[in-house]
Design an enzyme around this catalytic site. Sequence first.
Site, short mmCIF file in Angstrom:
data_model
loop_
_atom_site.label_atom_id
_atom_site.label_comp_id
_atom_site.label_asym_id
_atom_site.label_seq_id
_atom_site.Cartn_x
_atom_site.Cartn_y
_atom_site.Cartn_z
N LYS A 105 -63.22 45.14 47.41
CA LYS A 105 -62.64 44.32 46.11
C LYS A 105 -61.09 44.00 46.18
CE LYS A 105 -66.85 46.13 43.96
NZ LYS A 105 -67.02 47.34 42.97
N LYS A 146 -68.14 40.48 48.07
CA LYS A 146 -67.08 41.16 47.80
C LYS A 146 -66.87 41.06 49.62
CE LYS A 146 -69.68 44.23 46.28
NZ LYS A 146 -70.61 45.01 45.05
N1 HSE Z 1 -71.88 49.09 43.58
C1 HSE Z 1 -70.96 49.05 43.35
C2 HSE Z 1 -70.75 49.85 41.91
C3 HSE Z 1 -71.67 47.78 42.03
O1 HSE Z 1 -70.91 51.58 42.05
O2 HSE Z 1 -69.30 49.29 41.61
C4 HSE Z 1 -70.83 46.76 41.70
O3 HSE Z 1 -69.77 45.71 42.81
#
Ligand code: HSE
Length: 423
Positions: free
Chosen positions: A198, A100
């Site tokens: 995201k 991402k």
């Molecule tokens: N570190 C991210 C989370 C993992 O906790 O959602 C997925 O992108």
Amino acid sequence: MIRVGIIGVGTVGSHVVKILQENEDIITARSGKRIIPVMGVVKNLSKKRDITIPLSTNVDDVLDNPDIDVVLELMGGVDEAYAIVTRALKNGKAVVTANKALLAYHRYELKDLAGNTPIGYEASVAGGIPIIKALREGLSANHIDAIKGIMNGTCNFILTKMMNEKVAFIDVLKEAQALGYAEADPTFDVGGFDAAHKLLILASIAYGIDVKPEEILIEGIEHISSEDICFAKEFGYNIKLLTIAKKSGDKVELRVHPALVPMGQMIAKVDGVMNGISVIGDRVGETMYYGPGAGGSATASAVVSDLIDIARHTQNSPMLGFITPLEKSGLSLMPKEEICTQYYIRVSVTDKIGVLSQISQILGKHNISISSFLQKQDALKANSAVLLFSTHTCKEREIQQALAELGALEFVEVAPAMIRIEA
Ligand code: HSE
């Protein structure tokens, strides 16, 4: 046959290999081709991995290998990953990535460079939830009015525990790290950056706008205190790290921050490490997506779905969902200061005559109307109180100016805290 080279064989990469091998029957039937993981590239060959494909430490073994059709980029990071994906595309190889951060910065360059070569990135947003496909394909007839989501499992895990078990932020963070939810650098999670990456990917598909993380409002959950949790409970809210895109007129607001969400909303009920996303389309109305946003198997499930699409040749749909630019709508990013919402403010003060009237004067001067108010005596400090306000809708600029003025008052003991309310 489709032959896959995997760069970065960690948890997700290992699960991809397992799914391709163990679900080979259904994958072959659905894609019409066998999809074979032929080679993995890792930094450390001596690390024990539960997979059976040949491994190398040299990316050239994948990138310059004429027998490899698809490069799977699972190494993370931005610059090195960009160089590798660029090379793969220049060598005519399709790419699948779960990265991402790479896409938050370089999605438009990669789209232009790829042309008709497929780039799949379903796993980059909300792990196992097929939200890219939902937006790019299932909802493609709609103007998207809003996207509101919980897209970071680590933050949601932490906030859920803080709400339900009265545990302090720092202790739950340690637990989330031990359980393997958090990014290598947990600041990406708790600071809101992972969710922002995201959001920008989804905003491109929904609105066709090219925005970088530095341009949008991003706040993390590090400063949520037990008083905030207490207020939230008392007034019927849950606290969530929300990822929000909203269209108003020709502007799109993009923001990531902790928010007080009324308990009755579906998004308020997304608890623990799970992700949930609400998308409102102008024709379909509200649609809701829920599922595991992190974890090796769930993320690998999304990666393999991209490989199946490539095998079926259906990945020729445009990478970011638009064949021609969305010129007619002329959408652009709403400046942060123009965002309007409701706010909750927490001010710790010396408890004496005139305090409340001075505070309400400052709020009034900035066109901020108080909606509810609660005063709590500080149990640990005599003559101190915590004042908790919620406001009607006002502008981000006004609230920031008011907070700065409140912070400068001599009876205000620590800088005031604020959480936005998403009703
Ligand atoms: N570190 C991210 C989370 C993992 O906790 O959602 C997925 O992108």
